[in-house]
Design a protein around this motif. Structure first.
Motif, mmCIF file in Angstrom:
data_model
loop_
_atom_site.group_PDB
_atom_site.id
_atom_site.type_symbol
_atom_site.label_atom_id
_atom_site.label_comp_id
_atom_site.label_asym_id
_atom_site.label_seq_id
_atom_site.Cartn_x
_atom_site.Cartn_y
_atom_site.Cartn_z
ATOM 1 N N PHE A 17 10.126 -7.012 7.249
ATOM 2 C CA PHE A 17 9.977 -7.442 5.502
ATOM 3 C C PHE A 17 8.893 -5.869 4.801
ATOM 4 O O PHE A 17 7.920 -5.966 5.041
ATOM 5 C CB PHE A 17 8.828 -8.711 5.314
ATOM 6 N N PHE A 18 9.313 -5.143 3.581
ATOM 7 C CA PHE A 18 8.708 -4.752 2.544
ATOM 8 C C PHE A 18 8.554 -5.028 1.031
ATOM 9 O O PHE A 18 9.116 -5.396 1.001
ATOM 10 C CB PHE A 18 9.380 -3.408 2.896
ATOM 11 N N ALA A 19 7.873 -3.619 0.607
ATOM 12 C CA ALA A 19 7.781 -3.683 -1.272
ATOM 13 C C ALA A 19 8.010 -2.405 -1.544
ATOM 14 O O ALA A 19 7.439 -1.508 -0.559
ATOM 15 C CB ALA A 19 6.722 -4.715 -1.707
ATOM 16 N N GLU A 20 8.681 -2.218 -2.525
ATOM 17 C CA GLU A 20 9.268 -1.150 -2.877
ATOM 18 C C GLU A 20 7.334 0.027 -2.753
ATOM 19 O O GLU A 20 7.441 0.609 -3.028
ATOM 20 C CB GLU A 20 10.061 -0.362 -4.010
ATOM 21 N N TRP A 21 6.580 -1.136 -4.005
ATOM 22 C CA TRP A 21 5.387 -0.707 -4.284
ATOM 23 C C TRP A 21 4.627 -0.291 -2.983
ATOM 24 O O TRP A 21 3.290 -0.046 -3.018
ATOM 25 C CB TRP A 21 4.853 -1.181 -5.024
ATOM 26 N N CYS A 22 4.775 -0.552 -1.849
ATOM 27 C CA CYS A 22 3.752 -0.668 -0.796
ATOM 28 C C CYS A 22 4.076 1.010 -0.156
ATOM 29 O O CYS A 22 4.783 1.211 0.291
ATOM 30 C CB CYS A 22 4.515 -1.727 -0.045
ATOM 31 N N GLY A 23 2.720 1.746 0.163
ATOM 32 C CA GLY A 23 2.582 2.931 0.331
ATOM 33 C C GLY A 23 2.543 2.599 2.381
ATOM 34 O O GLY A 23 3.453 3.632 2.383
ATOM 35 N N PRO A 24 2.082 1.620 2.343
ATOM 36 C CA PRO A 24 2.870 1.940 4.435
ATOM 37 C C PRO A 24 3.844 1.355 4.426
ATOM 38 O O PRO A 24 4.385 1.147 5.673
ATOM 39 C CB PRO A 24 1.395 0.086 4.487
ATOM 40 N N CYS A 25 4.234 0.771 3.575
ATOM 41 C CA CYS A 25 6.284 0.214 4.146
ATOM 42 C C CYS A 25 7.171 2.065 4.070
ATOM 43 O O CYS A 25 7.978 1.694 4.434
ATOM 44 C CB CYS A 25 6.523 -0.325 2.886
ATOM 45 N N HIS A 26 6.778 2.871 3.204
ATOM 46 C CA HIS A 26 7.005 4.095 2.631
ATOM 47 C C HIS A 26 7.040 4.457 4.639
ATOM 48 O O HIS A 26 7.655 5.450 5.209
ATOM 49 C CB HIS A 26 7.094 4.852 1.527
ATOM 50 N N THR A 27 5.581 4.398 4.735
ATOM 51 C CA THR A 27 5.004 5.294 6.312
ATOM 52 C C THR A 27 6.755 4.293 6.902
ATOM 53 O O THR A 27 6.560 5.108 8.058
ATOM 54 C CB THR A 27 4.096 4.891 6.344
ATOM 55 N N ILE A 31 9.735 6.161 10.567
ATOM 56 C CA ILE A 31 9.010 5.679 11.936
ATOM 57 C C ILE A 31 10.593 4.412 12.692
ATOM 58 O O ILE A 31 11.556 4.248 13.667
ATOM 59 C CB ILE A 31 7.873 4.856 11.703
ATOM 60 N N LEU A 32 11.412 3.521 11.460
ATOM 61 C CA LEU A 32 12.467 2.532 12.063
ATOM 62 C C LEU A 32 13.610 3.117 12.492
ATOM 63 O O LEU A 32 14.329 3.093 13.143
ATOM 64 C CB LEU A 32 12.518 1.172 10.585
ATOM 65 N N GLN A 33 13.483 4.337 11.750
ATOM 66 C CA GLN A 33 14.929 5.435 11.878
ATOM 67 C C GLN A 33 14.886 6.150 13.103
ATOM 68 O O GLN A 33 15.670 5.776 14.313
ATOM 69 C CB GLN A 33 14.925 6.420 11.088
ATOM 70 N N THR A 34 13.222 6.733 13.808
ATOM 71 C CA THR A 34 12.912 7.251 15.122
ATOM 72 C C THR A 34 13.430 5.925 16.691
ATOM 73 O O THR A 34 14.509 5.943 17.184
ATOM 74 C CB THR A 34 12.127 7.441 15.169
ATOM 75 N N VAL A 35 13.231 4.532 15.841
ATOM 76 C CA VAL A 35 13.239 3.418 16.656
ATOM 77 C C VAL A 35 14.665 3.225 16.361
ATOM 78 O O VAL A 35 14.883 3.179 18.029
ATOM 79 C CB VAL A 35 12.500 1.904 16.207
ATOM 80 N N LYS A 36 15.169 2.759 15.342
ATOM 81 C CA LYS A 36 17.234 3.204 15.749
ATOM 82 C C LYS A 36 17.614 3.823 16.895
ATOM 83 O O LYS A 36 18.916 3.531 17.433
ATOM 84 C CB LYS A 36 17.512 2.875 14.178
ATOM 85 N N GLN A 37 17.439 4.740 16.947
ATOM 86 C CA GLN A 37 17.639 6.360 17.641
ATOM 87 C C GLN A 37 17.566 6.063 19.000
ATOM 88 O O GLN A 37 18.112 6.153 19.919
ATOM 89 C CB GLN A 37 17.332 7.460 16.579
#
Length: 97
Positions: A17-27, A31-37
């Protein structure tokens, strides 16, 4: 397919669950891309924009972003608010696969 249907029909689902305006969400995004790999197709990773899907966020009582929910066979098995490192997240997913 709704999120609820996906959770019920997919063995392991990680919901971000994220929001475009959320800085930590962009961080969390790379990480999620690495996890997916690391976990591959064993886990379905789904992103839910809380501003676009307010009802869904309310249903899961999302109060801060990012919030990660891990479901196994339709059951919530792990929940965390905030950024989690890739290695930690892979370990958590592996415990519940």
């Amino acid at each position: 397919m709704t999120l609820q249907e996906l959770i019920q029909t997919t063995p392991v689902v990680l919901v971000d669950f994220f929001a475009e305006w959320c800085g930590p969400c962009h961080t969390l995004k790379p990480i999620l891309q690495t996890v997916k790999q690391h976990v591959g197709d064993a886990v379905k990773i789904v992103k839910v924009d809380v501003d676009k899907y307010r009802e869904v966020a309310a249903e899961y009582q999302i109060r801060s972003m990012p919030t990660l929910l891990l479901f196994k066979n339709g059951e919530l098995v792990w929940r965390h608010s905030g950024v989690v490192g890739a290695q930690d997240l892979v370990r958590i997913i592996e415990q519940h696969k």
